[in-house]
Design a protein around this motif. Structure first.
Motif, PDB file in Angstrom:
ATOM      1  N   HIS A   1       0.759  -1.189   0.168  1.00 52.36           N
ATOM      2  CA  HIS A   1       0.131   0.114   0.029  1.00 52.36           C
ATOM      3  C   HIS A   1       0.986   1.251   0.061  1.00 52.36           C
ATOM      4  O   HIS A   1       1.660   1.467   0.802  1.00 52.36           O
ATOM      5  N   GLN A  17      -3.648   7.303  -3.465  1.00 53.75           N
ATOM      6  CA  GLN A  17      -3.283   5.788  -2.956  1.00 53.75           C
ATOM      7  C   GLN A  17      -3.144   4.738  -4.035  1.00 53.75           C
ATOM      8  O   GLN A  17      -3.990   4.801  -5.130  1.00 53.75           O
ATOM      9  N   ASP A  31      -2.544   0.528  -4.353  1.00 52.83           N
ATOM     10  CA  ASP A  31      -2.513  -0.731  -4.019  1.00 52.83           C
ATOM     11  C   ASP A  31      -1.948  -1.683  -4.980  1.00 52.83           C
ATOM     12  O   ASP A  31      -2.331  -1.651  -6.307  1.00 52.83           O
TER      13      ASP A  31
END
Length: 257
Positions: A191, A202, A204
């Motif tokens: 992450h 963000q 992932d």
């Protein structure tokens, strides 16, 4: 006159002595006396019989040895059932993760923590060597770093989940300590958050990985009345995810049953 009297007295005495004398019997022919020459001949005639009997005696010894070997095999099977060790351990681990640097540097040094569950699967087999040497781990390891400036900050968190069998070479008669080598696999979840001017982006991702390494393991008894043990390790482990290699150097401690 006197001569006639002596002869008349002597004759009854002789007759009485003959009547009172013990009779002499002939020797029994069924048990003749054994002379030395005859004893040697009898030993020579009996020796072939003894020689023929020796192979039978040795065959009997071989049969007894085979039966004893079967008893030892049965004992090993019973020992497997009577073993007080359940072969289960729980440990908390910690150390340093040398994270492969995408910037071409040697490595980024990060603290790493985690835990693992160990099961000595070799105890399912009747083989004595495998019972003490074969086991596997279910492991979780976490490492993360946060760096940047007041304007741009990068936050990276890595989660490793692996299952890895190991083979151990025990030392000492107690077999509570040994060196081991381990190879397994799992996944790495990454992450990443990038903050620019207070706004975060963000990302992932999940990658498969290969875990391999070496270490030294101990199971120190804590009590003579129970099977509770202190489980501990010192290890050097690597996690290969894609083209990057992350190296973990650390130790762990927990309880084993």
């Amino acid at each position: 006159m006197k001569t006639a009297a002596v002869h008349s007295w002597l004759l009854p005495c002789l007759l009485g002595g003959i009547a009172l004398a013990t009779p002499a019997f002939a020797q029994d022919d069924d048990a003749p006396y054994a002379y030395p020459d005859e004893e040697e001949k009898s030993e020579e005639t009996e020796s072939p019989r003894r020689r023929r009997a020796e192979p039978e005696d040795r065959a009997e010894e071989f049969r007894q040895a085979a039966e004893e070997g079967d008893e030892e095999k049965d004992f090993e099977r019973l020992a497997n059932l009577d073993d007080p060790n359940t072969g289960v351990a729980f440990e908390v681990l910690g150390g340093a993760m040398l994270l492969s640097s995408p910037r071409g540097q040697f490595a980024d040094l990060l603290p790493a923590v985690g835990g693992r569950f160990t099961w000595e699967i070799g105890r399912l087999f009747n083989n004595e060597t495998l019972r003490e040497a074969l086991w596997f781990d279910v492991r979780y390891t976490y490492a993360g770093m946060r760096e940047g400036t007041q304007l741009i900050i990068g936050d990276t968190r890595l989660h490793y989940a692996t299952i890895a069998p190991a083979y151990e070479l025990t030392v000492g008669e107690s077999k509570n300590y040994g060196f081991y080598a381990q190879v397994g696999g799992g996944i790495a979840y990454e992450h990443t958050a990038l903050e620019i001017g207070g706004k975060a982006t963000q990302v992932d991702g999940i990658k498969s990985l290969i875990q391999y390494g070496v270490g030294f393991r101990g199971r120190t008894p804590l009590s003579t009345e129970s099977n509770l043990r202190l489980a501990w390790r010192i290890e050097l482990m690597r996690f290969r995810r894609g083209y990057m290699d992350d190296t973990f150097v650390g130790a762990s401690m927990g309880t084993a049953f």
